[in-house]
Design an enzyme around this catalytic site. Structure first.
Site, PDB file in Angstrom:
ATOM      1  N   ASN A 124       9.552   9.474   3.721  1.00  0.00           N
ATOM      2  CA  ASN A 124       8.553   8.699   2.995  1.00  0.00           C
ATOM      3  C   ASN A 124       8.154   9.554   1.788  1.00  0.00           C
ATOM      4  O   ASN A 124       7.311  10.444   1.896  1.00  0.00           O
ATOM      5  CB  ASN A 124       7.359   8.446   3.922  1.00  0.00           C
ATOM      6  CG  ASN A 124       6.287   7.598   3.273  1.00  0.00           C
ATOM      7  OD1 ASN A 124       6.371   7.276   2.088  1.00  0.00           O
ATOM      8  ND2 ASN A 124       5.264   7.255   4.040  1.00  0.00           N
TER       9      ASN A 124
ATOM     10  N   ARG B 276      11.418   4.926   3.238  1.00  0.00           N
ATOM     11  CA  ARG B 276      10.359   3.947   3.058  1.00  0.00           C
ATOM     12  C   ARG B 276      10.148   3.744   1.557  1.00  0.00           C
ATOM     13  O   ARG B 276       9.960   4.706   0.819  1.00  0.00           O
ATOM     14  CB  ARG B 276       9.067   4.455   3.685  1.00  0.00           C
ATOM     15  CG  ARG B 276       7.956   3.481   3.473  1.00  0.00           C
ATOM     16  CD  ARG B 276       6.635   3.997   3.994  1.00  0.00           C
ATOM     17  NE  ARG B 276       5.628   2.983   3.751  1.00  0.00           N
ATOM     18  CZ  ARG B 276       4.357   3.244   3.527  1.00  0.00           C
ATOM     19  NH1 ARG B 276       3.928   4.491   3.544  1.00  0.00           N
ATOM     20  NH2 ARG B 276       3.509   2.276   3.310  1.00  0.00           N
TER      21      ARG B 276
ATOM     22  N   HIS C  28       2.341  -3.035   4.014  1.00  0.00           N
ATOM     23  CA  HIS C  28       2.277  -2.649   5.434  1.00  0.00           C
ATOM     24  C   HIS C  28       3.236  -3.513   6.278  1.00  0.00           C
ATOM     25  O   HIS C  28       3.039  -3.665   7.481  1.00  0.00           O
ATOM     26  CB  HIS C  28       0.858  -2.840   6.031  1.00  0.00           C
ATOM     27  CG  HIS C  28      -0.181  -1.934   5.468  1.00  0.00           C
ATOM     28  ND1 HIS C  28      -1.463  -2.362   5.225  1.00  0.00           N
ATOM     29  CD2 HIS C  28      -0.139  -0.636   5.132  1.00  0.00           C
ATOM     30  CE1 HIS C  28      -2.179  -1.363   4.743  1.00  0.00           C
ATOM     31  NE2 HIS C  28      -1.393  -0.300   4.677  1.00  0.00           N
TER      32      HIS C  28
ATOM     33  N   ASN D 241      -6.772   3.778   6.354  1.00  0.00           N
ATOM     34  CA  ASN D 241      -7.412   3.985   5.049  1.00  0.00           C
ATOM     35  C   ASN D 241      -7.080   2.821   4.109  1.00  0.00           C
ATOM     36  O   ASN D 241      -7.923   2.321   3.394  1.00  0.00           O
ATOM     37  CB  ASN D 241      -6.933   5.310   4.482  1.00  0.00           C
ATOM     38  CG  ASN D 241      -8.097   6.078   3.923  1.00  0.00           C
ATOM     39  OD1 ASN D 241      -9.170   5.517   3.653  1.00  0.00           O
ATOM     40  ND2 ASN D 241      -7.904   7.353   3.732  1.00  0.00           N
TER      41      ASN D 241
ATOM     42  N   ARG E 265     -10.791   1.251  -1.531  1.00  0.00           N
ATOM     43  CA  ARG E 265     -10.436   0.065  -2.336  1.00  0.00           C
ATOM     44  C   ARG E 265     -11.385  -1.086  -2.035  1.00  0.00           C
ATOM     45  O   ARG E 265     -11.756  -1.306  -0.880  1.00  0.00           O
ATOM     46  CB  ARG E 265      -9.008  -0.396  -2.011  1.00  0.00           C
ATOM     47  CG  ARG E 265      -7.956   0.582  -2.453  1.00  0.00           C
ATOM     48  CD  ARG E 265      -6.567   0.127  -2.008  1.00  0.00           C
ATOM     49  NE  ARG E 265      -5.840   1.252  -1.436  1.00  0.00           N
ATOM     50  CZ  ARG E 265      -4.795   1.141  -0.643  1.00  0.00           C
ATOM     51  NH1 ARG E 265      -4.318  -0.040  -0.307  1.00  0.00           N
ATOM     52  NH2 ARG E 265      -4.202   2.209  -0.170  1.00  0.00           N
TER      53      ARG E 265
ATOM     54  N   GLY F 152      -8.058   0.664  13.609  1.00  0.00           N
ATOM     55  CA  GLY F 152      -7.764  -0.382  14.594  1.00  0.00           C
ATOM     56  C   GLY F 152      -7.492   0.179  15.980  1.00  0.00           C
ATOM     57  O   GLY F 152      -7.929  -0.387  16.982  1.00  0.00           O
TER      58      GLY F 152
ATOM     59  N   GLU G  23       5.729   3.049  12.275  1.00  0.00           N
ATOM     60  CA  GLU G  23       6.558   2.608  11.146  1.00  0.00           C
ATOM     61  C   GLU G  23       7.881   3.374  11.100  1.00  0.00           C
ATOM     62  O   GLU G  23       8.914   2.819  10.740  1.00  0.00           O
ATOM     63  CB  GLU G  23       5.777   2.769   9.833  1.00  0.00           C
ATOM     64  CG  GLU G  23       4.627   1.767   9.752  1.00  0.00           C
ATOM     65  CD  GLU G  23       3.592   2.099   8.700  1.00  0.00           C
ATOM     66  OE1 GLU G  23       3.678   1.555   7.613  1.00  0.00           O
ATOM     67  OE2 GLU G  23       2.682   2.918   8.984  1.00  0.00           O
TER      68      GLU G  23
HETATM   69  P1  AMP Z   1      -4.714   5.803   8.878  1.00  0.00           P
HETATM   70  O1  AMP Z   1      -4.701   5.515   7.400  1.00  0.00           O
HETATM   71  O2  AMP Z   1      -4.024   4.748   9.702  1.00  0.00           O
HETATM   72  O3  AMP Z   1      -4.286   7.193   9.242  1.00  0.00           O
HETATM   73  O4  AMP Z   1      -6.258   5.712   9.336  1.00  0.00           O
HETATM   74  C1  AMP Z   1      -7.252   6.518   8.751  1.00  0.00           C
HETATM   75  C2  AMP Z   1      -8.610   5.975   9.163  1.00  0.00           C
HETATM   76  O5  AMP Z   1      -8.703   5.952  10.596  1.00  0.00           O
HETATM   77  C3  AMP Z   1      -9.789   6.822   8.652  1.00  0.00           C
HETATM   78  O6  AMP Z   1     -10.802   5.985   8.153  1.00  0.00           O
HETATM   79  C4  AMP Z   1     -10.275   7.486   9.916  1.00  0.00           C
HETATM   80  O7  AMP Z   1     -11.635   7.752   9.855  1.00  0.00           O
HETATM   81  C5  AMP Z   1      -9.990   6.429  10.965  1.00  0.00           C
HETATM   82  N1  AMP Z   1     -10.020   6.970  12.312  1.00  0.00           N
HETATM   83  C6  AMP Z   1      -9.226   7.903  12.861  1.00  0.00           C
HETATM   84  N2  AMP Z   1      -9.644   8.208  14.121  1.00  0.00           N
HETATM   85  C7  AMP Z   1     -10.747   7.451  14.354  1.00  0.00           C
HETATM   86  C8  AMP Z   1     -11.663   7.305  15.448  1.00  0.00           C
HETATM   87  N3  AMP Z   1     -11.505   8.011  16.566  1.00  0.00           N
HETATM   88  N4  AMP Z   1     -12.683   6.428  15.313  1.00  0.00           N
HETATM   89  C9  AMP Z   1     -12.839   5.717  14.186  1.00  0.00           C
HETATM   90  N5  AMP Z   1     -12.028   5.807  13.122  1.00  0.00           N
HETATM   91  C10 AMP Z   1     -10.992   6.663  13.197  1.00  0.00           C
END
Ligand code: AMP
Length: 395
Positions: free
Chosen positions: A7, A88, A177, A208, A238, A329, A382
């Site tokens: 990636n 990717r 995504h 994010n 965003r 999620g 992914e």
């Molecule tokens: P990603 O871009 O999929 O890596 O997700 C990043 C987001 O997931 C950030 O906003 C993190 O704060 C959130 N995140 C990671 N672990 C947790 C958690 N245990 N509870 C709530 N949000 C989380």
């Protein structure tokens, strides 16, 4: 089979080595600060970390270092031993309706799509070209974030702007995504024992960056991101959906200039713009302490999500499941509790204890008795989806 997934961005390359006979990752790492004097590369394999701190002039040097680290860790002697490399790529534009084996023509088409993703596609191309010259004769496959959404009907992907302008400049909704939405929807169908081409779902990729997809008979029929990954949900930094008149108004007020619009909407807005942080964990802690701005950010995030679930329920018709994935999620039980709690009238009902149980990190169902629509958490993967595409196209 050993497949490497890359990636590549303009200044970094994330990589993962997968053993496809077992569907498992045996090494992963990151090359960063490419093009700067203080480069850094690391690889994790066999429970150990292997590192380099040195200047990484370009993507070629980055991949040569990755290759050295893979050899040092004992997981791969040379890139020529690989069965294939999957890349990717963020934007496939209208040219790509599926993943593709890399040829000169494929590279040309990705180059042609640069205006649609000027920040992303050039880095991916640099990664592809460097990997091709470092890995001998093995096959390379490109997998696009946009491809899964190419099944959207025209009524869903068009913007109501003058049609000739839209067509001339390829202005339409593409969605992103896609690899994640495809992976979790297929995995959910398997988990529930429903044939994929009969499976209807709403997939919620919440990290994010965040997006929702309406899946009908296993295909994406709508998604919340558009021409770029800016449309739709409220995200870390965003804005998501916004009245375009806000921008012209703020320019007229002297608050921003035309040059600052991208940065304002992509980097300074979203959760960060509302409450000063884009980390949902910090927001959760502040909500518990009664912080007003953090509570507003959390409530706005959940409200926008609920609206999209309602809209996509209308689009899909009969709905088998909603599926949570991505960092937020998969982990944020308070968000799931709030959003699902407000959708009880749809037949979405989650069990509080199952929702809060942190011991099961795998695919899981959160349903309470009486739920008529399943609520699932499916950790996204992914890299596995990309590697599976390499296997599918090179068999
Ligand atoms: P990603 O871009 O999929 O890596 O997700 C990043 C987001 O997931 C950030 O906003 C993190 O704060 C959130 N995140 C990671 N672990 C947790 C958690 N245990 N509870 C709530 N949000 C989380």
């Amino acid at each position: 089979m050993k497949i490497l997934v890359l990636n590549a961005g303009s200044s970094s390359i994330k990589f993962q080595l997968l053993l496809m006979d077992k569907n498992e990752s045996i090494a992963s790492g990151l090359i960063e600060q490419i093009g700067q004097p203080s480069g850094h590369a690391e690889l994790k394999a066999n429970g150990q970390k292997y590192e380099r701190n040195q200047e990484i002039k370009d993507h070629h040097v980055g991949l040569a270092i990755m290759s050295e680290l893979l050899k040092e860790s004992g997981v791969l002697n040379s890139l020529t031993e690989l069965d294939g490399i999957g890349h990717r790529v963020v934007h496939g534009g209208e040219s790509f309706k599926s993943s593709a084996v890399v040829t000169a023509e494929v590279i040309k088409k990705i180059e042609d799509n640069i205006p649609l993703a000027p920040l992303h596609n050039p880095g991916a191309l640099a990664g592809i070209k460097a990997a091709m010259s470092e890995s001998g004769d093995i096959p390379h496959v490109v997998v696009f974030d946009t491809v899964f959404h190419q099944t959207m009907p025209e009524e869903a992907y068009r913007y109501a702007i003058p049609y000739d302008v839209a067509v001339k400049h390829h202005v339409r909704r593409y969605g992103f995504h896609g690899t994640s939405h495809q992976y979790v929807s297929q995995q959910a169908a398997k988990f529930l024992g429903i044939q994929n081409d009969k499976f209807n779902a709403i997939t919620l990729h919440l990290g994010n960056g965040a997006s929702v997809s309406a899946i009908k008979n296993g295909k994406s029929v709508d998604t919340s991101m558009g021409l770029s990954p800016l449309e739709g949900l409220i995200m870390g930094t965003r804005s998501g959906d916004i009245d375009p008149a806000v921008i012209t108004y703020l320019i007229a007020q002297g608050e921003i200039t035309a040059d600052q619009i991208d940065n304002f909407l992509n980097k300074k807005s979203g959760l960060l713009g509302i409450c000063g942080t884009n980390d949902m964990r910090d927001i959760g802690e502040r909500v518990e302490k009664g912080d007003k701005q953090a509570t507003l950010a959390f409530d706005m995030f959940c409200y926008r999500l609920k609206k999209y679930i309602g809209a996509y329920y209308a689009v899909v018709g009969k709905l088998d499941a909603i599926i949570f994935t991505g960092g937020i999620g998969e982990n944020d039980q308070a968000m799931r509790e709030k959003v699902c709690g407000e959708l009880a009238h749809f037949g979405i009902k989650i069990d509080s204890a199952k929702n809060r149980d942190r011991s099961n990190r795998g695919d899981r169902c959160l349903d309470a008795d009486g739920a008529t629509i399943k609520t699932l958490v499916i950790p996204t993967n992914e890299e596995l989806m990309i590697a599976s595409e390499v296997v599918r196209l090179t068999k």
